[in-house]
Design a protein around this motif. Structure first.
Motif, PDB file in Angstrom:
ATOM      1  N   GLU A   1     -20.790 -88.147 -48.079  1.00  0.00           N
ATOM      2  CA  GLU A   1     -21.336 -87.209 -49.058  1.00  0.00           C
ATOM      3  C   GLU A   1     -21.784 -85.907 -48.394  1.00  0.00           C
ATOM      4  O   GLU A   1     -21.530 -84.806 -48.902  1.00  0.00           O
ATOM      5  CB  GLU A   1     -22.506 -87.832 -49.806  1.00  0.00           C
ATOM      6  N   ARG A   2     -22.406 -86.031 -47.220  1.00  0.00           N
ATOM      7  CA  ARG A   2     -22.825 -84.814 -46.505  1.00  0.00           C
ATOM      8  C   ARG A   2     -21.607 -84.021 -46.054  1.00  0.00           C
ATOM      9  O   ARG A   2     -21.592 -82.783 -46.143  1.00  0.00           O
ATOM     10  CB  ARG A   2     -23.673 -85.210 -45.293  1.00  0.00           C
ATOM     11  N   ALA A   3     -20.574 -84.714 -45.595  1.00  0.00           N
ATOM     12  CA  ALA A   3     -19.350 -84.027 -45.173  1.00  0.00           C
ATOM     13  C   ALA A   3     -18.692 -83.312 -46.344  1.00  0.00           C
ATOM     14  O   ALA A   3     -18.142 -82.207 -46.188  1.00  0.00           O
ATOM     15  CB  ALA A   3     -18.383 -85.035 -44.553  1.00  0.00           C
ATOM     16  N   LEU A   4     -18.761 -83.916 -47.513  1.00  0.00           N
ATOM     17  CA  LEU A   4     -18.202 -83.292 -48.708  1.00  0.00           C
ATOM     18  C   LEU A   4     -18.895 -81.961 -48.988  1.00  0.00           C
ATOM     19  O   LEU A   4     -18.254 -80.977 -49.393  1.00  0.00           O
ATOM     20  CB  LEU A   4     -18.365 -84.247 -49.887  1.00  0.00           C
ATOM     21  N   GLU A   5     -20.202 -81.905 -48.748  1.00  0.00           N
ATOM     22  CA  GLU A   5     -20.956 -80.663 -48.932  1.00  0.00           C
ATOM     23  C   GLU A   5     -20.570 -79.616 -47.902  1.00  0.00           C
ATOM     24  O   GLU A   5     -20.534 -78.409 -48.188  1.00  0.00           O
ATOM     25  CB  GLU A   5     -22.460 -80.950 -48.820  1.00  0.00           C
ATOM     26  N   LEU A   6     -20.278 -80.058 -46.667  1.00  0.00           N
ATOM     27  CA  LEU A   6     -20.007 -79.142 -45.569  1.00  0.00           C
ATOM     28  C   LEU A   6     -18.545 -78.686 -45.514  1.00  0.00           C
ATOM     29  O   LEU A   6     -18.233 -77.695 -44.848  1.00  0.00           O
ATOM     30  CB  LEU A   6     -20.357 -79.812 -44.242  1.00  0.00           C
ATOM     31  N   ALA A   7     -17.678 -79.407 -46.188  1.00  0.00           N
ATOM     32  CA  ALA A   7     -16.244 -79.136 -46.076  1.00  0.00           C
ATOM     33  C   ALA A   7     -15.857 -77.677 -46.343  1.00  0.00           C
ATOM     34  O   ALA A   7     -15.071 -77.100 -45.571  1.00  0.00           O
ATOM     35  CB  ALA A   7     -15.459 -80.073 -46.992  1.00  0.00           C
ATOM     36  N   PRO A   8     -16.373 -77.037 -47.401  1.00  0.00           N
ATOM     37  CA  PRO A   8     -15.918 -75.664 -47.665  1.00  0.00           C
ATOM     38  C   PRO A   8     -16.134 -74.692 -46.512  1.00  0.00           C
ATOM     39  O   PRO A   8     -15.302 -73.807 -46.269  1.00  0.00           O
ATOM     40  CB  PRO A   8     -16.744 -75.270 -48.899  1.00  0.00           C
ATOM     41  N   GLU A   9     -17.239 -74.854 -45.777  1.00  0.00           N
ATOM     42  CA  GLU A   9     -17.513 -73.903 -44.695  1.00  0.00           C
ATOM     43  C   GLU A   9     -16.655 -74.153 -43.456  1.00  0.00           C
ATOM     44  O   GLU A   9     -16.605 -73.310 -42.560  1.00  0.00           O
ATOM     45  CB  GLU A   9     -18.990 -73.940 -44.320  1.00  0.00           C
ATOM     46  N   GLN A  10     -15.995 -75.304 -43.394  1.00  0.00           N
ATOM     47  CA  GLN A  10     -15.141 -75.625 -42.248  1.00  0.00           C
ATOM     48  C   GLN A  10     -13.687 -75.192 -42.454  1.00  0.00           C
ATOM     49  O   GLN A  10     -12.930 -75.099 -41.490  1.00  0.00           O
ATOM     50  CB  GLN A  10     -15.148 -77.141 -41.990  1.00  0.00           C
ATOM     51  N   ARG A  11     -13.295 -74.968 -43.686  1.00  0.00           N
ATOM     52  CA  ARG A  11     -11.863 -74.779 -43.981  1.00  0.00           C
ATOM     53  C   ARG A  11     -11.282 -73.517 -43.362  1.00  0.00           C
ATOM     54  O   ARG A  11     -10.133 -73.522 -42.918  1.00  0.00           O
ATOM     55  CB  ARG A  11     -11.648 -74.757 -45.496  1.00  0.00           C
ATOM     56  N   ALA A  12     -12.031 -72.438 -43.340  1.00  0.00           N
ATOM     57  CA  ALA A  12     -11.482 -71.183 -42.809  1.00  0.00           C
ATOM     58  C   ALA A  12     -11.067 -71.346 -41.352  1.00  0.00           C
ATOM     59  O   ALA A  12      -9.991 -70.879 -40.940  1.00  0.00           O
ATOM     60  CB  ALA A  12     -12.503 -70.056 -42.962  1.00  0.00           C
ATOM     61  N   ASP A  13     -11.895 -72.027 -40.559  1.00  0.00           N
ATOM     62  CA  ASP A  13     -11.561 -72.241 -39.152  1.00  0.00           C
ATOM     63  C   ASP A  13     -10.339 -73.140 -39.011  1.00  0.00           C
ATOM     64  O   ASP A  13      -9.495 -72.924 -38.129  1.00  0.00           O
ATOM     65  CB  ASP A  13     -12.752 -72.853 -38.412  1.00  0.00           C
ATOM     66  N   LEU A  14     -10.240 -74.162 -39.870  1.00  0.00           N
ATOM     67  CA  LEU A  14      -9.061 -75.021 -39.808  1.00  0.00           C
ATOM     68  C   LEU A  14      -7.796 -74.224 -40.078  1.00  0.00           C
ATOM     69  O   LEU A  14      -6.822 -74.303 -39.304  1.00  0.00           O
ATOM     70  CB  LEU A  14      -9.179 -76.152 -40.839  1.00  0.00           C
ATOM     71  N   TRP A  15      -7.789 -73.446 -41.146  1.00  0.00           N
ATOM     72  CA  TRP A  15      -6.562 -72.732 -41.506  1.00  0.00           C
ATOM     73  C   TRP A  15      -6.216 -71.641 -40.503  1.00  0.00           C
ATOM     74  O   TRP A  15      -5.030 -71.356 -40.264  1.00  0.00           O
ATOM     75  CB  TRP A  15      -6.678 -72.170 -42.919  1.00  0.00           C
ATOM     76  N   ALA A  16      -7.221 -71.054 -39.872  1.00  0.00           N
ATOM     77  CA  ALA A  16      -6.944 -70.077 -38.814  1.00  0.00           C
ATOM     78  C   ALA A  16      -6.244 -70.753 -37.642  1.00  0.00           C
ATOM     79  O   ALA A  16      -5.284 -70.221 -37.070  1.00  0.00           O
ATOM     80  CB  ALA A  16      -8.238 -69.414 -38.364  1.00  0.00           C
TER      81      ALA A  16
END
Length: 399
Positions: A292-307
């Motif tokens: 559940e905590r990871a679900l909250e944090l996921a949006p802020e991690q996506r930009a670095d992944l796609w870069a």
């Protein structure tokens, strides 16, 4: 008659045969789940001795959240306040506030009435397919093993259609309609993002065809959960057309477990009829809270992944590799099994862990290196990977 010869089922012989075919696998402990880690030098030793640090491009920890301190704290808090394990089946006394909170968050993200957490994605697939027990399952030919196993156990007639080919699905449905008595229950099941090719199922077209024939659609979002908002189903705006959404908590969310999401009626039926849910101890509360905590944090991690995905894809293609897919999974086509294995070995020598994928997992002539970047890989990690691929490819004779 000895136990070895009478009841050994010839296991030693079968292991030798598997080894001769290059198919035997072994466990290799890793020191930590992170973008860089150390792997045991002697996997069979009682106490692992770890070698030099290597950069990991083999994990499904796409958002790098498995080692995130905030996720770890959520797990630790749940262990202290709720318990390290659920202690029983959810239907007995194993249903806790951690489960309920996670399921509300998943239903909100998936835009469904309700969600249900399982102990693993595998258990979710097998349990859901057997509980639904449709007359016919139309299954993409490259679906995950858990879908294949669930379809077999469901006793449904299974119609396998060509990979990501909506026209082939339509043809299979039309043929089935001509041959059988009307009134059968039909289910189309497909991965949304395929883990070996990095491609995406034509979900909108699948929904169009399913609706034409009155079939349900089930999408396995294992490799899309967390990476896309609402998974690929949410990314494409198909929440109202995919009746069964399945996902895992153990890949991009960095925790453990699986789930299904859908209508209130669907979830009520599954929690009553899915044997892998009914007869299993509930998901461990720390895993539920971590997810559940990871679900909250996921949006802020996506930009670095796609870069990182973009840098890797561009870099690999610029030195001459062919890279499959259109997602965060980067399958680098090699061709022959021996070349893929040799490239894998050279990469490991250079400190890059990216697995060779070969038949029977993929078709003959399409052996590949599966590269899975993480949001937490640094620019130096990406450059290290690209340099290793270029040098190893030249050494093996692929470039």
């Amino acid at each position: 008659m000895s136990l070895q010869t009478g009841f050994g089922f010839g296991l030693a012989k079968r292991l030798r045969e598997r080894e001769a075919e290059g198919l035997r696998r072994n466990l290799s402990p890793i020191e930590s789940v992170a973008a860089t880690s150390r792997i045991a030098e002697d996997p069979k030793g009682e106490k692992p001795t770890f070698g030099d640090e290597q950069t990991i491009f083999a994990a499904n920890n796409y958002l790098g959240l498995a080692g995130d301190e905030r996720v770890a704290r959520a797990a630790a808090d749940a262990a202290r306040t709720v318990g390290a394990g659920a202690g029983a089946s959810r239907l007995v006394v194993g249903d806790t506030p951690a489960h309920r909170s996670l399921e509300r968050a998943l239903a909100e993200r998936k835009d469904t009435e309700r969600a249900l957490a399982f102990s693993s994605g595998y258990a979710a697939n097998v349990g859901t397919l057997t509980a639904l027990s449709p007359d016919v399952i139309f299954s993409d030919e490259l679906n995950h093993a858990s879908i294949i196993d669930g379809a077999r156990l469901s006793d449904a007639d299974v119609e396998v259609y060509d990979h990501c080919d909506a026209s082939a699905l339509a043809d299979a449905m039309a043929e089935r309609e001509r041959e059988v008595t009307p009134g059968e229950s039909w289910l189309v099941v497909t991965d949304s993002v395929f883990s070996m090719d990095g491609d995406v199922a034509p979900l909108a077209d699948i929904c169009d065809i399913a609706e034409q024939y009155g079939a349900w659609v089930m999408a396995d979002e294992a490799h899309a959960t967390g990476v896309y908002e609402g998974g690929m189903v949410g990314e494409l705006g198909l929440e109202d057309r995919v009746q069964v959404q399945l996902g895992t908590l153990s890949k991009a969310l960095g925790a453990q477990g699986g789930f299904i999401a859908g209508s209130e009626t669907l979830i009520e039926w599954i929690l009553n009829a899915a044997r892998s849910f009914v007869f299993s101890t509930g998901l461990a509360p720390p895993a539920a809270s971590a997810a559940e905590r990871a679900l909250e944090l996921a949006p802020e991690q996506r930009a670095d992944l796609w870069a990182n995905v973009e840098r890797l894809r561009d870099g690999l293609e610029s030195v001459g590799y062919e890279v499959y897919g259109e997602t965060h999974i980067l399958p680098v086509l090699v061709g022959e099994r021996e070349d893929a294995i040799a490239l894998d070995e050279r990469l490991r020598e250079a400190g890059i862990v990216a697995p060779a994928i070969r038949p029977p997992t993929v078709p003959e002539g399409t052996s590949r290196i599966r590269v899975a970047p993480q949001a937490t890989h640094t620019e130096q990690d990406i450059e290290h990977c690209l340099a290793a691929f270029e040098a190893a490819g030249e050494e093996v004779g692929l470039l």
